[in-house]
Write an enzyme that holds these catalytic residues in place. Sequence first.
Site, PDB file in Angstrom:
ATOM      1  N   HIS A   1       1.925   7.682  -7.499  1.00  0.00           N
ATOM      2  CA  HIS A   1       0.775   7.471  -8.391  1.00  0.00           C
ATOM      3  C   HIS A   1      -0.195   8.631  -8.220  1.00  0.00           C
ATOM      4  O   HIS A   1       0.004   9.506  -7.379  1.00  0.00           O
ATOM      5  CB  HIS A   1       0.124   6.103  -8.167  1.00  0.00           C
TER       6      HIS A   1
ATOM      7  N   HIS B   1      -3.415   9.022  -7.307  1.00  0.00           N
ATOM      8  CA  HIS B   1      -4.537   9.140  -6.364  1.00  0.00           C
ATOM      9  C   HIS B   1      -4.406  10.403  -5.512  1.00  0.00           C
ATOM     10  O   HIS B   1      -3.306  10.812  -5.144  1.00  0.00           O
ATOM     11  CB  HIS B   1      -4.628   7.896  -5.471  1.00  0.00           C
TER      12      HIS B   1
ATOM     13  N   ASP C   1      -4.818  11.153  -2.459  1.00  0.00           N
ATOM     14  CA  ASP C   1      -4.082  11.110  -1.193  1.00  0.00           C
ATOM     15  C   ASP C   1      -2.572  10.914  -1.423  1.00  0.00           C
ATOM     16  O   ASP C   1      -1.808  10.746  -0.461  1.00  0.00           O
ATOM     17  CB  ASP C   1      -4.634  10.033  -0.246  1.00  0.00           C
ATOM     18  N   HIS C   2      -2.145  10.997  -2.687  1.00  0.00           N
ATOM     19  CA  HIS C   2      -0.717  10.881  -3.017  1.00  0.00           C
ATOM     20  C   HIS C   2      -0.195  12.073  -3.815  1.00  0.00           C
ATOM     21  O   HIS C   2       0.976  12.432  -3.687  1.00  0.00           O
ATOM     22  CB  HIS C   2      -0.456   9.573  -3.776  1.00  0.00           C
TER      23      HIS C   2
ATOM     24  N   HIS D   1      -2.028  -1.488  -8.674  1.00  0.00           N
ATOM     25  CA  HIS D   1      -2.950  -0.596  -7.941  1.00  0.00           C
ATOM     26  C   HIS D   1      -3.439   0.487  -8.912  1.00  0.00           C
ATOM     27  O   HIS D   1      -4.643   0.721  -9.038  1.00  0.00           O
ATOM     28  CB  HIS D   1      -2.197  -0.002  -6.757  1.00  0.00           C
TER      29      HIS D   1
ATOM     30  N   ASP E   1       1.383   2.624  -2.726  1.00  0.00           N
ATOM     31  CA  ASP E   1       0.300   1.675  -2.460  1.00  0.00           C
ATOM     32  C   ASP E   1       0.516   0.371  -3.219  1.00  0.00           C
ATOM     33  O   ASP E   1      -0.446  -0.326  -3.557  1.00  0.00           O
ATOM     34  CB  ASP E   1      -1.061   2.278  -2.861  1.00  0.00           C
TER      35      ASP E   1
ATOM     36  N   HIS F   1       0.423   3.669   3.866  1.00  0.00           N
ATOM     37  CA  HIS F   1      -0.729   3.558   4.781  1.00  0.00           C
ATOM     38  C   HIS F   1      -0.422   2.635   5.954  1.00  0.00           C
ATOM     39  O   HIS F   1       0.294   1.646   5.810  1.00  0.00           O
ATOM     40  CB  HIS F   1      -1.958   2.995   4.046  1.00  0.00           C
TER      41      HIS F   1
HETATM   42 FE    FE Z   1      -3.227   5.661  -0.979  1.00  0.00          FE
HETATM   43 ZN    ZN Z   2      -3.675   4.764  -3.989  1.00  0.00          ZN
END
Ligand code: FE
Ligand code: ZN
Length: 256
Positions: A56, A58, A60-61, A114, A133, A171
């Site tokens: 996805h 985001h 951090d991805h 998400h 996530d 995570h």
């Molecule tokens: Fe994440």
């Molecule tokens: Zn995320």
Amino acid sequence: MPIDIRQFPCLADNYGYLIRDRETGAVAAIDTPDPAAINAVLEREGWALTHILNTHWHPDHAGGNQALKERWGCRIIGPKGEAAKIPEIDEEADEGDLIRLGASTAVVRATPGHTLGHIVYHFAEDGAAFVGDTIFALGCGRLFEGTPAQMHASLAKIAAMPPETKLYCAHEYTEANARFAVTVDPGNEALARRYDGIKKLRAAGEPTVPSTVGDELATNPFLRAKDVSVQQALGMAGVDPVAVFAEIRKRKDGFR
Ligand code: FE
Ligand code: ZN
């Protein structure tokens, strides 16, 4: 075909993953949380990055896509539903698509909730799913974009994978998730045992990820919205599982 998997913690609480198709040596990063950490593992292993598989958009991805593509010229595969937000994407993937990494194959599952375009990669022959996530050990992603009904259906796709399937989530949230889970599933002995094991692992600095589909079916409250004892603990006996799921998600959002 067999894949080798390397898992490494990065950023505050993310896991990075590199996977290598043994037959051809093709190597994919699952998401790009931290290019420096990914490059360090590639160098240590002597692997060359050929693909990125994003779950996805985001940061951090997908935030490391550009830096890694500049260095490796790798091919970037990501979710069709949010392709405009995936830096440097080459190929859009959606429900049922087959993604090849050398001689290995992943089937893509669309798991909105998400984010609306979120996808997961299921390497069925290897019994491994990279779930971003969507599902966490004893938890699930926050509903930033999707509805409870969407996330409930997305989790059902993961729950339908073979029980021995390893779930590689993005995570290390497991201990906090466990602390919440026991409040909505207090009579679950398997959960209580799992919580004990998690505390020991974390005290020793060890990962609690991957878990398995079977572990999650038995103990993850977000997969147990139709379970009578969970419904009773919430005072929602006989209520529609989507509404029960929504209540569990709401309580978790406010849990400290
Ligand atoms: Fe994440
Ligand atoms: Zn995320």
